[in-house]
Design a protein around this motif. Structure first.
Motif, mmCIF file in Angstrom:
data_model
loop_
_atom_site.group_PDB
_atom_site.id
_atom_site.type_symbol
_atom_site.label_atom_id
_atom_site.label_comp_id
_atom_site.label_asym_id
_atom_site.label_seq_id
_atom_site.Cartn_x
_atom_site.Cartn_y
_atom_site.Cartn_z
ATOM 1 N N HIS A 154 -61.951 -28.610 4.667
ATOM 2 C CA HIS A 154 -62.612 -29.040 3.436
ATOM 3 C C HIS A 154 -61.976 -28.428 2.196
ATOM 4 N N ALA A 155 -61.535 -27.185 2.301
ATOM 5 C CA ALA A 155 -60.849 -26.582 1.163
ATOM 6 C C ALA A 155 -59.587 -27.369 0.848
ATOM 7 N N ALA A 156 -58.877 -27.778 1.895
ATOM 8 C CA ALA A 156 -57.651 -28.559 1.694
ATOM 9 C C ALA A 156 -57.966 -29.928 1.099
ATOM 10 N N ILE A 157 -59.034 -30.557 1.574
ATOM 11 C CA ILE A 157 -59.421 -31.873 1.046
ATOM 12 C C ILE A 157 -59.767 -31.771 -0.433
ATOM 13 N N HIS A 158 -60.569 -30.769 -0.805
ATOM 14 C CA HIS A 158 -60.958 -30.608 -2.200
ATOM 15 C C HIS A 158 -59.758 -30.224 -3.070
ATOM 16 N N GLU A 159 -58.881 -29.403 -2.505
ATOM 17 C CA GLU A 159 -57.727 -28.941 -3.278
ATOM 18 C C GLU A 159 -56.720 -30.068 -3.502
ATOM 19 N N ALA A 160 -56.491 -30.881 -2.467
ATOM 20 C CA ALA A 160 -55.500 -31.958 -2.564
ATOM 21 C C ALA A 160 -56.040 -33.173 -3.301
ATOM 22 N N ASN A 161 -57.356 -33.282 -3.390
ATOM 23 C CA ASN A 161 -57.984 -34.453 -4.009
ATOM 24 C C ASN A 161 -59.019 -33.991 -5.025
ATOM 25 N N PRO A 162 -58.585 -33.617 -6.221
ATOM 26 C CA PRO A 162 -59.525 -33.070 -7.218
ATOM 27 C C PRO A 162 -60.607 -34.035 -7.650
ATOM 28 N N ASP A 163 -60.457 -35.317 -7.328
ATOM 29 C CA ASP A 163 -61.499 -36.291 -7.689
ATOM 30 C C ASP A 163 -62.640 -36.316 -6.691
ATOM 31 N N ILE A 164 -62.466 -35.677 -5.532
ATOM 32 C CA ILE A 164 -63.519 -35.664 -4.518
ATOM 33 C C ILE A 164 -64.544 -34.580 -4.863
ATOM 34 N N VAL A 165 -65.797 -34.999 -5.041
ATOM 35 C CA VAL A 165 -66.885 -34.076 -5.358
ATOM 36 C C VAL A 165 -67.502 -33.510 -4.086
ATOM 37 N N ALA A 166 -67.668 -34.358 -3.072
ATOM 38 C CA ALA A 166 -68.331 -33.940 -1.845
ATOM 39 C C ALA A 166 -67.645 -34.580 -0.642
ATOM 40 N N SER A 167 -67.768 -33.924 0.504
ATOM 41 C CA SER A 167 -67.162 -34.449 1.725
ATOM 42 C C SER A 167 -68.038 -34.092 2.918
ATOM 43 N N CYS A 168 -68.066 -34.976 3.903
ATOM 44 C CA CYS A 168 -68.877 -34.771 5.107
ATOM 45 C C CYS A 168 -68.021 -34.964 6.357
ATOM 46 N N HIS A 169 -68.299 -34.164 7.361
ATOM 47 C CA HIS A 169 -67.644 -34.315 8.657
ATOM 48 C C HIS A 169 -68.616 -33.859 9.736
ATOM 49 N N ALA A 170 -68.700 -34.620 10.794
ATOM 50 C CA ALA A 170 -69.530 -34.234 11.945
ATOM 51 C C ALA A 170 -68.920 -34.843 13.195
ATOM 52 N N HIS A 171 -69.192 -34.215 14.325
ATOM 53 C CA HIS A 171 -68.651 -34.675 15.602
ATOM 54 C C HIS A 171 -69.639 -35.642 16.250
ATOM 55 N N THR A 172 -69.649 -36.854 15.764
ATOM 56 C CA THR A 172 -70.574 -37.861 16.281
ATOM 57 C C THR A 172 -69.961 -38.597 17.461
ATOM 58 N N ILE A 173 -70.808 -39.089 18.347
ATOM 59 C CA ILE A 173 -70.321 -39.814 19.521
ATOM 60 C C ILE A 173 -69.543 -41.054 19.111
ATOM 61 N N ASN A 174 -70.114 -41.830 18.205
ATOM 62 C CA ASN A 174 -69.456 -43.074 17.800
ATOM 63 C C ASN A 174 -68.158 -42.799 17.053
ATOM 64 N N GLY A 175 -68.195 -41.844 16.143
ATOM 65 C CA GLY A 175 -67.003 -41.536 15.356
ATOM 66 C C GLY A 175 -65.882 -40.985 16.217
ATOM 67 N N MET A 176 -66.202 -40.096 17.145
ATOM 68 C CA MET A 176 -65.172 -39.526 18.004
ATOM 69 C C MET A 176 -64.611 -40.574 18.959
ATOM 70 N N ALA A 177 -65.486 -41.439 19.476
ATOM 71 C CA ALA A 177 -65.022 -42.489 20.389
ATOM 72 C C ALA A 177 -64.063 -43.437 19.680
ATOM 73 N N TRP A 178 -64.433 -43.836 18.456
ATOM 74 C CA TRP A 178 -63.556 -44.746 17.734
ATOM 75 C C TRP A 178 -62.256 -44.054 17.335
ATOM 76 N N ALA A 179 -62.332 -42.790 16.939
ATOM 77 C CA ALA A 179 -61.134 -42.055 16.539
ATOM 78 C C ALA A 179 -60.149 -41.936 17.701
ATOM 79 N N ALA A 180 -60.660 -41.915 18.930
ATOM 80 C CA ALA A 180 -59.789 -41.808 20.104
ATOM 81 C C ALA A 180 -58.901 -43.041 20.273
ATOM 82 N N LEU A 181 -59.294 -44.152 19.644
ATOM 83 C CA LEU A 181 -58.495 -45.379 19.743
ATOM 84 C C LEU A 181 -57.338 -45.390 18.746
ATOM 85 N N GLY A 182 -57.416 -44.540 17.742
ATOM 86 C CA GLY A 182 -56.339 -44.486 16.763
ATOM 87 C C GLY A 182 -56.166 -45.770 15.983
#
Length: 273
Positions: A115-143
């Motif tokens: 998150h520090a890297a995301i905020h630092e590289a993207n000064p326009d981003i005010v907030a960011s969220c990340h969680a290890h969800t079943i659906n998100g992880m399953a879809w991410a595995a497909l690339g």
């Protein structure tokens, strides 16, 4: 009937033209302290909402928002505290080196690095969220990026990043985090291959939380649709852009979040402590 572009002078086509009707509007603040309090309340509420949606997974998952007075610092949930218990007073203020400036709990190493890297590289981003969800992880595995197969998914049409850097690795070093953050770019969400979903809010915590919720649902819908074995119908580029421009603006994301915020505060007012 031809599809027309969104009206440039209106923040939402849902805003009533009839006078005298209540319509939610983003708040304004008389002081930095008021804005800080508001951001922290929305962050704590988002943690509670994420828990109720089943997004909790051990100590994984981190939500952040910049401090309005010191944008090089960000507020985040404490390490190893369940989303279901996070209160405003529990949030910790962290710098880009991972030092806790305000608060008594430790910070999630992977969370601070990414998150520090995301905020630092993207000064326009005010907030960011990340969680290890079943659906998100399953879809991410497909690339793969999400396809425009529903109005929800259309919100991310041409507005999602598929990140393959550090795919599958636990990112705890700043070099790897920087590569992930730079790949995020100007997108609403990032699908980090073999890891999961990230979202970005450029105007509010509310926006970041809603993009994450919508993206997780879009992942679930596409997984279920493809599991039928029948061909999935793809929405045309024109229609996808039309839905995105009308239904998936930062203001619309803010609007979507309001009923969820009102409900969680009504049922769990202790989160504001």
């Amino acid at each position: 009937m031809a599809i027309t572009a969104a009206e440039p002078t209106r923040a939402s086509v849902y805003r009533p033209e009839q006078e005298g009707l209540f319509f939610p509007e983003p708040p304004t603040f008389e002081s930095v302290a008021d804005e800080r309090r508001h951001r922290k309340e929305r962050l704590a509420a988002s943690c509670r909402i994420f828990y109720e949606l089943g997004y909790g997974y051990g100590f994984a998952g981190h939500l952040t928002v910049r401090d309005p007075e010191h944008p090089e610092l960000y507020w985040t949930n404490p390490f190893a505290m369940t989303f279901s218990q996070v209160r405003v007073s529990d949030l910790i203020l962290v710098d880009h080196d991972g030092t806790v400036v305000d608060g008594t709990w430790a910070v999630n190493r992977a969370g601070f690095v990414l998150h520090a890297a995301i905020h630092e590289a993207n000064p326009d981003i005010v907030a960011s969220c990340h969680a290890h969800t079943i659906n998100g992880m399953a879809w991410a595995a497909l690339g793969r990026p999400l396809d425009p197969i529903t109005q929800t998914a259309c919100g991310f049409y041409e507005d999602q990043a598929l990140i393959t850097e550090e795919a599958g690795a636990v990112v705890v070093e700043r070099g790897g985090a920087g590569r992930v953050a730079e790949a995020f770019g100007g997108a609403k969400i990032a699908i980090h291959q073999n890891h999961g979903l990230f979202s970005a809010g450029r105007e509010s915590v509310d926006e970041a939380a809603w993009w994450f919720i919508a993206a997780d649902r879009a992942c679930r819908i596409q997984l279920k649709a493809e599991a039928t074995g029948s061909p999935v119908k793809i929405i045309s580029e024109e229609a996808a852009r039309h839905s995105r421009d009308h239904l998936a603006t930062p203001f619309m994301a803010w609007l979507h979040y309001q009923p969820m915020y009102q409900d969680i505060v009504r049922r769990q007012p202790d989160l504001l402590d």
